[in-house]
Design a protein around this motif. Sequence first.
Motif, PDB file in Angstrom:
ATOM      1  N   MET A 130     -17.111 -47.583  66.120  1.00  0.00           N
ATOM      2  CA  MET A 130     -17.196 -46.826  67.297  1.00  0.00           C
ATOM      3  C   MET A 130     -18.430 -46.031  67.328  1.00  0.00           C
ATOM      4  SD  MET A 130     -14.659 -43.616  68.224  1.00  0.00           S
ATOM      5  CE  MET A 130     -15.229 -42.053  68.250  1.00  0.00           C
ATOM      6  N   THR A 131     -18.809 -46.241  68.859  1.00  0.00           N
ATOM      7  CA  THR A 131     -20.340 -45.609  69.262  1.00  0.00           C
ATOM      8  C   THR A 131     -19.912 -44.519  70.273  1.00  0.00           C
ATOM      9  OG1 THR A 131     -20.715 -47.155  71.187  1.00  0.00           O
ATOM     10  CG2 THR A 131     -21.384 -47.423  68.744  1.00  0.00           C
ATOM     11  N   LEU A 132     -20.607 -43.235  70.439  1.00  0.00           N
ATOM     12  CA  LEU A 132     -20.624 -42.501  71.370  1.00  0.00           C
ATOM     13  C   LEU A 132     -22.086 -42.088  72.031  1.00  0.00           C
ATOM     14  CD1 LEU A 132     -18.531 -40.268  72.305  1.00  0.00           C
ATOM     15  CD2 LEU A 132     -19.020 -38.980  70.651  1.00  0.00           C
ATOM     16  N   ASN A 133     -22.009 -41.827  73.195  1.00  0.00           N
ATOM     17  CA  ASN A 133     -23.230 -41.577  73.865  1.00  0.00           C
ATOM     18  C   ASN A 133     -22.920 -40.428  75.055  1.00  0.00           C
ATOM     19  OD1 ASN A 133     -25.505 -41.356  75.570  1.00  0.00           O
ATOM     20  ND2 ASN A 133     -25.763 -43.552  75.689  1.00  0.00           N
ATOM     21  N   VAL A 134     -22.835 -39.288  74.785  1.00  0.00           N
ATOM     22  CA  VAL A 134     -22.511 -38.074  75.381  1.00  0.00           C
ATOM     23  C   VAL A 134     -23.618 -37.025  75.405  1.00  0.00           C
ATOM     24  CG1 VAL A 134     -20.849 -36.363  75.938  1.00  0.00           C
ATOM     25  CG2 VAL A 134     -20.047 -38.396  75.080  1.00  0.00           C
ATOM     26  N   VAL A 135     -24.234 -36.765  76.596  1.00  0.00           N
ATOM     27  CA  VAL A 135     -25.093 -35.805  76.613  1.00  0.00           C
ATOM     28  C   VAL A 135     -24.671 -34.431  77.344  1.00  0.00           C
ATOM     29  CG1 VAL A 135     -27.422 -35.068  77.456  1.00  0.00           C
ATOM     30  CG2 VAL A 135     -26.935 -37.321  76.511  1.00  0.00           C
ATOM     31  N   THR A 136     -24.762 -33.135  76.912  1.00  0.00           N
ATOM     32  CA  THR A 136     -24.354 -32.023  77.615  1.00  0.00           C
ATOM     33  C   THR A 136     -25.458 -31.107  77.736  1.00  0.00           C
ATOM     34  OG1 THR A 136     -22.093 -32.273  77.182  1.00  0.00           O
ATOM     35  CG2 THR A 136     -22.516 -30.101  77.848  1.00  0.00           C
ATOM     36  N   LEU A 137     -25.942 -30.583  78.835  1.00  0.00           N
ATOM     37  CA  LEU A 137     -27.143 -29.633  78.968  1.00  0.00           C
ATOM     38  C   LEU A 137     -26.691 -28.651  79.851  1.00  0.00           C
ATOM     39  CD1 LEU A 137     -29.874 -32.869  79.544  1.00  0.00           C
ATOM     40  CD2 LEU A 137     -29.446 -31.526  77.439  1.00  0.00           C
ATOM     41  N   VAL A 138     -27.395 -27.652  79.939  1.00  0.00           N
ATOM     42  CA  VAL A 138     -27.330 -26.346  81.052  1.00  0.00           C
ATOM     43  C   VAL A 138     -28.863 -26.218  81.049  1.00  0.00           C
ATOM     44  CG1 VAL A 138     -26.593 -24.318  81.454  1.00  0.00           C
ATOM     45  CG2 VAL A 138     -25.214 -25.808  80.040  1.00  0.00           C
ATOM     46  N   GLY A 139     -29.334 -25.899  82.408  1.00  0.00           N
ATOM     47  CA  GLY A 139     -30.601 -25.465  82.719  1.00  0.00           C
ATOM     48  C   GLY A 139     -30.747 -25.202  83.885  1.00  0.00           C
ATOM     49  N   ARG A 140     -32.078 -25.289  84.448  1.00  0.00           N
ATOM     50  CA  ARG A 140     -32.185 -25.118  85.938  1.00  0.00           C
ATOM     51  C   ARG A 140     -32.855 -26.147  86.569  1.00  0.00           C
ATOM     52  NH1 ARG A 140     -31.406 -20.058  87.495  1.00  0.00           N
ATOM     53  NH2 ARG A 140     -30.981 -18.476  85.935  1.00  0.00           N
ATOM     54  N   ALA A 141     -32.565 -26.635  87.615  1.00  0.00           N
ATOM     55  CA  ALA A 141     -33.139 -27.772  88.495  1.00  0.00           C
ATOM     56  C   ALA A 141     -34.598 -27.563  88.705  1.00  0.00           C
ATOM     57  CB  ALA A 141     -32.505 -27.804  89.739  1.00  0.00           C
ATOM     58  N   GLY A 142     -35.300 -28.392  88.443  1.00  0.00           N
ATOM     59  CA  GLY A 142     -36.697 -28.517  88.506  1.00  0.00           C
ATOM     60  C   GLY A 142     -37.423 -28.430  89.810  1.00  0.00           C
ATOM     61  N   GLN A 143     -36.487 -29.108  90.663  1.00  0.00           N
ATOM     62  CA  GLN A 143     -37.047 -29.206  92.156  1.00  0.00           C
ATOM     63  C   GLN A 143     -35.739 -29.660  93.042  1.00  0.00           C
ATOM     64  OE1 GLN A 143     -38.271 -31.851  90.178  1.00  0.00           O
ATOM     65  NE2 GLN A 143     -36.981 -33.548  90.753  1.00  0.00           N
ATOM     66  N   ASN A 144     -36.005 -29.578  94.182  1.00  0.00           N
ATOM     67  CA  ASN A 144     -34.579 -29.967  95.022  1.00  0.00           C
ATOM     68  C   ASN A 144     -34.272 -31.397  95.005  1.00  0.00           C
ATOM     69  OD1 ASN A 144     -34.578 -27.360  96.239  1.00  0.00           O
ATOM     70  ND2 ASN A 144     -35.665 -27.967  97.919  1.00  0.00           N
ATOM     71  N   PRO A 145     -33.064 -31.753  94.880  1.00  0.00           N
ATOM     72  CA  PRO A 145     -32.745 -33.382  94.792  1.00  0.00           C
ATOM     73  C   PRO A 145     -33.318 -34.033  95.677  1.00  0.00           C
ATOM     74  CG  PRO A 145     -30.750 -31.695  94.412  1.00  0.00           C
ATOM     75  CD  PRO A 145     -31.959 -30.850  95.263  1.00  0.00           C
TER      76      PRO A 145
END
Length: 123
Positions: A1-16
């Motif tokens: 079994m493999t798992l590739n999950v990323v969870t991040l909390v931060g601030r947008a560096g620029q407008n999308p």
Amino acid sequence: MTLNVVTLVGRAGQNPDVKYFESGSVKCSFTLAVNRISRNSDEPDWFNLEIWGKTAEVAANYVRKGSLIGVTGSLKFEYWQDRATGAKRSKPVIAVDRLDLLGSRQDTEQHQNTHSRDDDGEF
């Protein structure tokens, strides 16, 4: 079994950066600054985000430079060949599945007014 999950909390560096395709798909890209707790540095880590579909539309409408957000997704790598040098290049990208708008509008506006970044998205 493999798992590739990323969870991040931060601030947008620029407008999308939003792209609309003839197929009807929507893609949204921007960077996310995440502070790492460290005694040696106050510099944030920067992550490239890629968001598709309805979630991309939400990001396009509500995320602005400085917005506090949370994302969950998976880590992938984009590969290409440098046109000038012919060198093979790559960069890590977070393919976002879930986007959470965490900060209030007032919080985002205050952050934009108290923290300035240069044009490269750096503090």
